[in-house]
Design an enzyme around this catalytic site. Sequence first.
Site, PDB file in Angstrom:
ATOM      1  N   GLU A  84      37.511  44.526  63.148  1.00  0.00           N
ATOM      2  CA  GLU A  84      37.461  43.238  62.426  1.00  0.00           C
ATOM      3  C   GLU A  84      36.469  43.389  61.207  1.00  0.00           C
ATOM      4  OE1 GLU A  84      37.669  39.780  64.489  1.00  0.00           O
ATOM      5  OE2 GLU A  84      39.119  40.497  65.804  1.00  0.00           O
ATOM      6  N   SER A 164      41.360  39.578  23.890  1.00  0.00           N
ATOM      7  CA  SER A 164      42.619  39.908  23.011  1.00  0.00           C
ATOM      8  C   SER A 164      43.090  38.560  22.245  1.00  0.00           C
ATOM      9  CB  SER A 164      43.793  40.344  23.903  1.00  0.00           C
ATOM     10  OG  SER A 164      44.125  39.122  24.762  1.00  0.00           O
ATOM     11  N   PHE A 165      42.551  37.328  22.604  1.00  0.00           N
ATOM     12  CA  PHE A 165      42.876  36.131  21.912  1.00  0.00           C
ATOM     13  C   PHE A 165      41.661  35.168  21.599  1.00  0.00           C
ATOM     14  CE2 PHE A 165      44.450  31.916  21.840  1.00  0.00           C
ATOM     15  CZ  PHE A 165      45.370  31.873  20.901  1.00  0.00           C
ATOM     16  N   ARG A 234      48.114  41.178  11.537  1.00  0.00           N
ATOM     17  CA  ARG A 234      48.591  40.017  11.854  1.00  0.00           C
ATOM     18  C   ARG A 234      48.086  38.499  12.112  1.00  0.00           C
ATOM     19  NH1 ARG A 234      49.022  38.874  17.251  1.00  0.00           N
ATOM     20  NH2 ARG A 234      47.705  40.307  18.937  1.00  0.00           N
ATOM     21  N   ASP A 259      44.745  25.628  23.527  1.00  0.00           N
ATOM     22  CA  ASP A 259      45.666  26.799  24.003  1.00  0.00           C
ATOM     23  C   ASP A 259      45.930  26.835  25.513  1.00  0.00           C
ATOM     24  OD1 ASP A 259      47.187  29.067  23.141  1.00  0.00           O
ATOM     25  OD2 ASP A 259      45.851  30.133  24.816  1.00  0.00           O
ATOM     26  N   SER A 262      49.193  31.845  28.535  1.00  0.00           N
ATOM     27  CA  SER A 262      50.319  32.064  29.018  1.00  0.00           C
ATOM     28  C   SER A 262      50.096  33.030  30.288  1.00  0.00           C
ATOM     29  CB  SER A 262      51.373  32.441  28.141  1.00  0.00           C
ATOM     30  OG  SER A 262      50.678  33.690  27.239  1.00  0.00           O
TER      31      SER A 262
END
Length: 323
Positions: A84, A164-165, A234, A259, A262
């Site tokens: 274990e 990324s955001f 963008r 926000d 998502s």
Amino acid sequence: MKKRIFIGSSSEQLTILNEIVDLLGDDVECIPWTDAFALNKSGLDSLIKQTRLADYSILIATKDDLTKQRGESLTKPRDNVVFEFGLFLGAAGPEKCYLIAEEDTDLPTDLDGITVAKFTRNSGQYNSLDKIVESIRTHLVKIAEMSQLGLLPSTALAIGYYNSFIKRVCEEIHGSECVELEGKKIKVKSFRVDVVIPETLDDNGVGNFTTLYNKRYGLSKATTCTNPALLGTRGFPFHFKVDPPDANQESPVDIHLLDIPSTLSTIVESLKLYLPSNQVGQDFDMDYLEMRELENFAKVLKYLIGRNAATKGYVNVLTNVKL
């Protein structure tokens, strides 16, 4: 949320196991091996499930078996304890799996060179059981504020979402001092960002929650400003509101961005693969894993936000949010 600790021992050492449970106290949820085996399931299936549910594990190696090896008598731990330990060590890593061994217990040579906590049954000694358990408690507190990449995705999701955001949006607004609403640029005097983490996830992840939340609070959809002279740029989309709502948008305004990540929807799909079920109804184990992932996502995100001047003081993380 209390952390779960699986505790394994031989059947002869339940007294020591129960003593460890008492020493750990109510700050954690202890899962003794005696409570870990489900009816009509194999022992291995139940143990594998525990490796996925437990945050930490403690395995107790004691002098249970007398064996002879090359003519020498040795006292060894029960085979299941060693097995274990290897199972949980492989699943969670050495930072989250602890082997405590009774003094003079002969351990596998594979553990040579690894510091193993060795305890004595004599109270008052430097390595008495209560002191060993206290050292584990101290270590648990220390690593509780850290996050690791695991078999579930919350740490990686939080890092990706931030880079990324969140960081990009803050950098863009700091630089351009404007946002775009329906093709019109609005000058920004100041801004703050609230990242909204729902209390729970539904079968649709955060999709329905996001729709209802934005509608309830009257949020408008906008993007960061783009520079037409730069090819490939963008705008980053987000929902926001102006503070106060009736402010003259011809002049620089204070904006409040909200926000709901998502990417949190990925957790739902991951859990279905990680802990599959063929039953309909509330699954408390699944609920626990979901809570653990949401909590870890928020913890990692807060840490990253606090390390960057572009986000620190501008971004808050709201947790356990209800509609």
